[in-house]
Write a protein that holds these residues in place. Structure first.
Motif, short mmCIF file in Angstrom:
data_model
loop_
_atom_site.label_atom_id
_atom_site.label_comp_id
_atom_site.label_asym_id
_atom_site.label_seq_id
_atom_site.Cartn_x
_atom_site.Cartn_y
_atom_site.Cartn_z
N VAL A 4 66.49 115.92 31.04
CA VAL A 4 66.81 115.62 29.64
C VAL A 4 66.08 114.36 29.23
O VAL A 4 66.27 113.29 29.83
CB VAL A 4 68.34 115.43 29.43
CG1 VAL A 4 68.62 115.10 27.98
CG2 VAL A 4 69.11 116.66 29.88
N HIS A 5 65.23 114.46 28.22
CA HIS A 5 64.57 113.28 27.65
C HIS A 5 65.53 112.71 26.60
O HIS A 5 65.95 113.41 25.69
CB HIS A 5 63.25 113.68 26.98
CG HIS A 5 62.21 114.12 27.95
ND1 HIS A 5 61.41 113.24 28.62
CD2 HIS A 5 61.86 115.35 28.37
CE1 HIS A 5 60.59 113.91 29.42
NE2 HIS A 5 60.85 115.20 29.28
N LEU A 21 74.48 105.75 32.36
CA LEU A 21 74.49 107.21 32.34
C LEU A 21 73.65 107.87 33.43
O LEU A 21 73.98 108.96 33.88
CB LEU A 21 74.02 107.72 30.97
CG LEU A 21 74.86 107.29 29.77
CD1 LEU A 21 74.26 107.85 28.49
CD2 LEU A 21 76.31 107.73 29.93
N VAL A 22 72.55 107.23 33.84
CA VAL A 22 71.63 107.86 34.78
C VAL A 22 72.31 108.23 36.10
O VAL A 22 72.23 109.38 36.55
CB VAL A 22 70.38 106.98 35.02
CG1 VAL A 22 69.57 107.49 36.20
CG2 VAL A 22 69.51 106.96 33.77
N ALA A 23 72.98 107.29 36.75
CA ALA A 23 73.59 107.55 38.07
C ALA A 23 74.64 108.66 38.04
O ALA A 23 74.60 109.58 38.86
CB ALA A 23 74.17 106.26 38.65
N ILE A 31 68.84 114.98 35.34
CA ILE A 31 67.96 113.81 35.36
C ILE A 31 67.74 113.35 33.92
O ILE A 31 67.21 114.11 33.10
CB ILE A 31 66.61 114.15 36.01
CG1 ILE A 31 66.82 114.60 37.45
CG2 ILE A 31 65.66 112.95 35.94
CD1 ILE A 31 65.58 115.16 38.10
N LEU A 32 68.17 112.13 33.60
CA LEU A 32 67.96 111.57 32.27
C LEU A 32 66.71 110.70 32.28
O LEU A 32 66.52 109.88 33.18
CB LEU A 32 69.16 110.71 31.85
CG LEU A 32 70.49 111.43 31.70
CD1 LEU A 32 71.56 110.44 31.27
CD2 LEU A 32 70.41 112.58 30.73
N SER A 33 65.86 110.88 31.28
CA SER A 33 64.65 110.08 31.14
C SER A 33 64.67 109.39 29.78
O SER A 33 64.19 109.93 28.79
CB SER A 33 63.41 110.97 31.23
OG SER A 33 63.35 111.61 32.47
N PRO A 34 65.24 108.17 29.72
CA PRO A 34 65.29 107.48 28.43
C PRO A 34 63.95 106.87 28.05
O PRO A 34 63.18 106.45 28.92
CB PRO A 34 66.33 106.38 28.67
CG PRO A 34 66.25 106.11 30.12
CD PRO A 34 65.90 107.42 30.77
#
Length: 74
Positions: A4-5, A21-23, A31-34
């Protein structure tokens, strides 16, 4: 894994995603990609739909197996 971007308005929102939020999401297979909206070095703010749409299109066209969302702290 789901990617998720997360398009963030500015540095504060990007830090929020990275630090809080990432962990927890990784443990759920997400997988978050800010990333901040706009060009590198831009301070953020003034988010409008046309500007957001450019970033969303770039991310979705560059990674066709992902999702994209906008993170704004209110």
């Amino acid at each position: 894994m789901i990617r998720v971007h997360v398009i963030c308005e500015g540095h504060t929102e990007e830090m929020f995603v990275n630090e809080l939020l990432v962990a927890p999401m990784i443990s759920r297979g997400i997988i978050l990609s800010p990333a901040k909206i706009g060009k590198p070095g831009h301070k953020g703010g003034n988010v409008n739909y046309p500007r957001l749409l450019v970033d969303i299109r770039q991310r979705l066209l560059g990674d066709t197996n992902c999702y994209c969302t906008h993170r704004k702290i209110v």
